[in-house]
Design a protein around this motif. Structure first.
Motif, mmCIF file in Angstrom:
data_model
loop_
_atom_site.group_PDB
_atom_site.id
_atom_site.type_symbol
_atom_site.label_atom_id
_atom_site.label_comp_id
_atom_site.label_asym_id
_atom_site.label_seq_id
_atom_site.Cartn_x
_atom_site.Cartn_y
_atom_site.Cartn_z
ATOM 1 N N ASN A 29 0.911 -1.488 -0.385
ATOM 2 C CA ASN A 29 0.102 -0.319 -0.110
ATOM 3 C C ASN A 29 1.002 1.505 -0.358
ATOM 4 O O ASN A 29 0.719 2.153 0.443
ATOM 5 C CB ASN A 29 -0.566 0.174 1.265
ATOM 6 N N ARG A 30 1.551 1.040 -0.444
ATOM 7 C CA ARG A 30 2.608 1.804 -0.693
ATOM 8 C C ARG A 30 2.549 3.017 -2.422
ATOM 9 O O ARG A 30 2.217 1.862 -3.059
ATOM 10 C CB ARG A 30 4.274 2.217 -0.750
ATOM 11 N N SER A 31 3.356 4.135 -2.595
ATOM 12 C CA SER A 31 3.148 4.595 -4.218
ATOM 13 C C SER A 31 4.749 3.384 -4.974
ATOM 14 O O SER A 31 5.700 4.078 -4.757
ATOM 15 C CB SER A 31 3.202 6.131 -3.884
ATOM 16 N N GLY A 32 3.714 3.063 -6.314
ATOM 17 C CA GLY A 32 4.299 2.512 -7.557
ATOM 18 C C GLY A 32 4.777 3.409 -7.754
ATOM 19 O O GLY A 32 6.370 2.547 -8.086
ATOM 20 N N LEU A 33 4.602 4.151 -8.052
ATOM 21 C CA LEU A 33 5.823 5.432 -9.071
ATOM 22 C C LEU A 33 6.413 5.958 -8.358
ATOM 23 O O LEU A 33 8.108 5.967 -8.711
ATOM 24 C CB LEU A 33 4.229 6.294 -9.522
ATOM 25 N N LEU A 34 6.438 6.352 -6.750
ATOM 26 C CA LEU A 34 7.703 6.934 -6.079
ATOM 27 C C LEU A 34 8.340 5.767 -6.080
ATOM 28 O O LEU A 34 9.464 5.877 -5.723
ATOM 29 C CB LEU A 34 6.934 7.468 -5.112
ATOM 30 N N TRP A 35 7.858 4.626 -6.117
ATOM 31 C CA TRP A 35 9.558 3.187 -5.500
ATOM 32 C C TRP A 35 10.242 3.043 -7.096
ATOM 33 O O TRP A 35 11.175 2.542 -6.852
ATOM 34 C CB TRP A 35 9.058 2.289 -4.545
ATOM 35 N N PHE A 36 9.326 3.300 -7.776
ATOM 36 C CA PHE A 36 10.341 3.296 -9.034
ATOM 37 C C PHE A 36 11.339 4.116 -9.284
ATOM 38 O O PHE A 36 12.384 3.415 -9.933
ATOM 39 C CB PHE A 36 8.797 2.891 -10.354
ATOM 40 N N LEU A 37 10.826 4.910 -9.147
ATOM 41 C CA LEU A 37 11.524 6.278 -9.392
ATOM 42 C C LEU A 37 12.851 5.638 -8.382
ATOM 43 O O LEU A 37 13.713 6.174 -8.725
ATOM 44 C CB LEU A 37 11.109 7.498 -9.019
ATOM 45 N N LEU A 38 12.344 6.236 -6.988
ATOM 46 C CA LEU A 38 13.485 5.601 -6.406
ATOM 47 C C LEU A 38 14.865 4.334 -6.400
ATOM 48 O O LEU A 38 15.504 4.863 -6.662
ATOM 49 C CB LEU A 38 13.458 5.472 -4.646
ATOM 50 N N PRO A 54 7.051 -2.294 6.855
ATOM 51 C CA PRO A 54 6.030 -2.981 7.476
ATOM 52 C C PRO A 54 4.717 -1.940 6.544
ATOM 53 O O PRO A 54 5.026 -1.083 5.272
ATOM 54 C CB PRO A 54 5.742 -2.160 8.468
ATOM 55 N N LYS A 55 3.548 -2.619 5.568
ATOM 56 C CA LYS A 55 2.544 -2.584 5.356
ATOM 57 C C LYS A 55 1.693 -1.761 5.519
ATOM 58 O O LYS A 55 2.280 -1.818 7.143
ATOM 59 C CB LYS A 55 1.394 -4.293 4.982
ATOM 60 N N VAL A 56 1.626 -0.411 4.410
ATOM 61 C CA VAL A 56 0.463 0.420 5.475
ATOM 62 C C VAL A 56 -1.298 -0.056 5.700
ATOM 63 O O VAL A 56 -1.639 -0.345 5.165
ATOM 64 C CB VAL A 56 0.426 1.796 4.241
ATOM 65 N N ARG A 57 -1.663 0.831 6.831
ATOM 66 C CA ARG A 57 -2.656 -0.191 6.733
ATOM 67 C C ARG A 57 -3.691 1.292 6.540
ATOM 68 O O ARG A 57 -3.280 2.434 7.037
ATOM 69 C CB ARG A 57 -2.677 -1.216 8.414
ATOM 70 N N ASN A 58 -5.020 0.395 6.008
ATOM 71 C CA ASN A 58 -6.245 1.613 5.854
ATOM 72 C C ASN A 58 -6.757 1.714 6.784
ATOM 73 O O ASN A 58 -7.143 0.369 7.720
ATOM 74 C CB ASN A 58 -6.811 1.099 4.409
ATOM 75 N N ARG A 59 -7.085 2.718 6.664
ATOM 76 C CA ARG A 59 -8.022 2.690 8.093
ATOM 77 C C ARG A 59 -9.165 3.017 7.886
ATOM 78 O O ARG A 59 -10.083 2.932 6.369
ATOM 79 C CB ARG A 59 -8.091 4.893 9.052
#
Length: 61
Positions: A29-38, A54-59
């Protein structure tokens, strides 16, 4: 010309790793585009960071 031919597999491998990291990030649940660029900058180090985060939990309210 020979140096360019030897560099091609590195670019393909680095790009594939960046795509894999983007998929891993989206699975957590993190930004795929941001991590692609990183990942294009950090390479295998970004993979290690994504795996350890850790995995980001949705509220749910």
């Amino acid at each position: 010309m020979l140096a360019q031919a030897n560099a091609a597999p590195w670019f393909v491998g680095w790009g594939t790793l960046a795509l894999i990291n983007a998929g891993l990030a989206q699975g957590k649940n993190r930004s795929g585009l941001l991590w692609f660029l990183l990942s294009l900058l950090l390479g295998p180090l970004a993979t290690l960071v994504i795996v350890l985060l850790p995995k980001v939990r949705n509220r749910i309210f």
